[in-house]
Design an enzyme around this catalytic site. Sequence first.
Site, PDB file in Angstrom:
ATOM      1  N   GLY A   1       0.805  -1.404  -0.124  1.00 30.98           N
ATOM      2  CA  GLY A   1       0.258   0.386  -0.292  1.00 30.98           C
ATOM      3  C   GLY A   1       0.928   1.480   0.159  1.00 30.98           C
TER       4      GLY A   1
ATOM      5  CB  THR B   1      -9.351 -12.775  -7.553  1.00 27.49           C
ATOM      6  OG1 THR B   1      -8.941 -12.655  -9.041  1.00 27.49           O
ATOM      7  CG2 THR B   1      -9.254 -14.062  -7.174  1.00 27.49           C
TER       8      THR B   1
ATOM      9  CE1 TYR C   1      -5.128 -12.389  -5.815  1.00 30.41           C
ATOM     10  CE2 TYR C   1      -5.101 -12.870  -8.066  1.00 30.41           C
ATOM     11  CZ  TYR C   1      -5.400 -12.449  -7.109  1.00 30.41           C
ATOM     12  OH  TYR C   1      -6.751 -11.085  -7.035  1.00 30.41           O
TER      13      TYR C   1
ATOM     14  CG  PHE D   1     -13.595 -11.091 -14.563  1.00 28.26           C
ATOM     15  CD1 PHE D   1     -15.210 -10.959 -13.746  1.00 28.26           C
ATOM     16  CD2 PHE D   1     -13.839 -11.458 -15.475  1.00 28.26           C
ATOM     17  CE1 PHE D   1     -15.907 -12.227 -13.054  1.00 28.26           C
ATOM     18  CE2 PHE D   1     -14.291 -12.801 -15.677  1.00 28.26           C
ATOM     19  CZ  PHE D   1     -14.795 -12.880 -14.770  1.00 28.26           C
TER      20      PHE D   1
HETATM   21  N1  UFG Z   1       0.517  -7.954 -20.464  1.00 26.22           N
HETATM   22  C1  UFG Z   1       0.262  -7.690 -21.689  1.00 26.22           C
HETATM   23  N2  UFG Z   1       1.822  -7.186 -21.614  1.00 26.22           N
HETATM   24  C2  UFG Z   1       2.435  -7.065 -20.790  1.00 26.22           C
HETATM   25  C3  UFG Z   1       1.076  -6.708 -19.306  1.00 26.22           C
HETATM   26  C4  UFG Z   1       0.074  -7.747 -19.610  1.00 26.22           C
HETATM   27  O1  UFG Z   1       0.564  -8.110 -22.942  1.00 26.22           O
HETATM   28  O2  UFG Z   1       3.604  -6.289 -20.381  1.00 26.22           O
HETATM   29  C5  UFG Z   1      -1.294  -8.625 -20.946  1.00 26.22           C
HETATM   30  C6  UFG Z   1      -1.777 -10.302 -20.442  1.00 26.22           C
HETATM   31  O3  UFG Z   1      -0.718 -11.060 -20.757  1.00 26.22           O
HETATM   32  C7  UFG Z   1      -3.144  -9.620 -20.234  1.00 26.22           C
HETATM   33  C8  UFG Z   1      -3.351  -9.043 -20.281  1.00 26.22           C
HETATM   34  O4  UFG Z   1      -2.711  -7.638 -20.423  1.00 26.22           O
HETATM   35  O5  UFG Z   1      -3.913 -10.956 -21.805  1.00 26.22           O
HETATM   36  C9  UFG Z   1      -4.293  -8.289 -18.895  1.00 26.22           C
HETATM   37  O6  UFG Z   1      -2.319  -8.171 -18.272  1.00 26.22           O
HETATM   38  P1  UFG Z   1      -3.417  -8.259 -16.553  1.00 26.22           P
HETATM   39  O7  UFG Z   1      -1.768  -8.262 -16.303  1.00 26.22           O
HETATM   40  O8  UFG Z   1      -3.530  -6.417 -16.650  1.00 26.22           O
HETATM   41  O9  UFG Z   1      -4.238  -8.310 -15.641  1.00 26.22           O
HETATM   42  P2  UFG Z   1      -4.378 -10.411 -15.435  1.00 26.22           P
HETATM   43  O10 UFG Z   1      -5.216 -10.794 -16.018  1.00 26.22           O
HETATM   44  O11 UFG Z   1      -2.926 -11.388 -16.112  1.00 26.22           O
HETATM   45  O12 UFG Z   1      -5.008 -10.570 -14.363  1.00 26.22           O
HETATM   46  C10 UFG Z   1      -5.838  -9.732 -12.917  1.00 26.22           C
HETATM   47  C11 UFG Z   1      -5.440  -9.564 -12.471  1.00 26.22           C
HETATM   48  C12 UFG Z   1      -5.526 -10.405 -11.283  1.00 26.22           C
HETATM   49  C13 UFG Z   1      -6.415 -11.862 -11.562  1.00 26.22           C
HETATM   50  C14 UFG Z   1      -7.126 -11.493 -12.763  1.00 26.22           C
HETATM   51  C15 UFG Z   1      -7.805 -12.371 -13.274  1.00 26.22           C
HETATM   52  O13 UFG Z   1      -4.317  -8.611 -11.683  1.00 26.22           O
HETATM   53  O14 UFG Z   1      -5.443  -9.935  -9.737  1.00 26.22           O
HETATM   54  O15 UFG Z   1      -7.339  -9.942 -13.399  1.00 26.22           O
HETATM   55  O16 UFG Z   1      -8.346 -12.400 -14.515  1.00 26.22           O
HETATM   56  F1  UFG Z   1      -6.813 -12.536 -10.981  1.00 26.22           F
END
Ligand code: UFG
Length: 324
Positions: free
Chosen positions: A36, A117, A141, A169
């Site tokens: 935080g 989540t 997680y 999401f």
């Molecule tokens: N991505 C990229 N480049 C990056 C970062 C992310 O292409 O530099 C892509 C990822 O592969 C994914 C999408 O963008 O396809 C979203 O990625 P995020 O890391 O922003 O989020 P996630 O979907 O991986 O995860 C989020 C939350 C988690 C939760 C999840 C549930 O961060 O805590 O959604 O859907 F568990």
Amino acid sequence: MSILVLGGAGYIGSHTVYELIDQGHDVVIVDNLQTGFKELIHPKAKFYQGDLRDKEFLNEVFDREAIDGVIHFAANSLVGISMKEPLEYYDNNVYGMMVLLEAMKKHGVKHIVFSSTAATYGEPKQIPILEDSETSPTNPYGETKLAMEKMMKWCEKAYGMSFVALRYFNACGAHPNGKIGELHNPETHLIPLILQVPLKKREAISVFGTDYPTKDGTCIRDYIHVCDLADAHIKAIHYLLDGNPSQIINLGNGEGYSVLEIIKAAEQVTQQSIKTVLCERRAGDPAKLVACNTKAQEILGWNPKYTSINEIINTAWNFYTNRK
Ligand code: UFG
């Protein structure tokens, strides 16, 4: 009404605190400031710095404050790190929840809204995802968040506690006041990383995987504004305080955007071209996650206000350009 917000100095926690205070509630924050930020703490909230796994500390907070309900955000939340350090996730998330529920039981506090989540579902078999879809997490997680949901379920049966688990999401955006927004260290989320390019803090954005079975080959996610999430938490705590039964509820816009579409929207918002590097897939990413959000509408009367992806990204852009 006095609400204890665990993790109130974090991203979604801080936005919920701002909304609670705007609505005239008293807020007590517990946060260990491990992930935080002090700058996200609302000046009118009462702040206790400490770790929820510290029983003595947590019981003292409950002794001092007359808490009507709890909103629990304080947990580790990075999929990638959870794969490398699963025990850290079990300790902070699962054990932390145990200490919290014990303290609530001891002090007769019966209502908790929990930050869960979409990662509890794992690789979905159907889109959109409904709350009764199979839960089969693909990482520690999601597994720990599912275990936390189940702890609340058994405490409900044994001790008459009621809970709402909100399965979010992809949380994104920032408060329109420009004062609080998404801060993580290190940052791993797509929208803040994209915006680092026009902010000149990053050379390019990496696109993780271009061979997914989606319209343009990149992953599809359901992006939901943080203020809409905050609003749902407040509706959920009122719902419980009104004596309603426990629920598990999805929070999403119900619409999916690919990584390339998000980059394009960010280019429109920032009026700059954003350098993109196409990369291999990131381990553990499902191709498509989109929520069915009907239950949230029916049970909580919740309807997301931020439905335009450009508007959502614009709130994030406004926050980062304000703090430069
Ligand atoms: N991505 C990229 N480049 C990056 C970062 C992310 O292409 O530099 C892509 C990822 O592969 C994914 C999408 O963008 O396809 C979203 O990625 P995020 O890391 O922003 O989020 P996630 O979907 O991986 O995860 C989020 C939350 C988690 C939760 C999840 C549930 O961060 O805590 O959604 O859907 F568990």
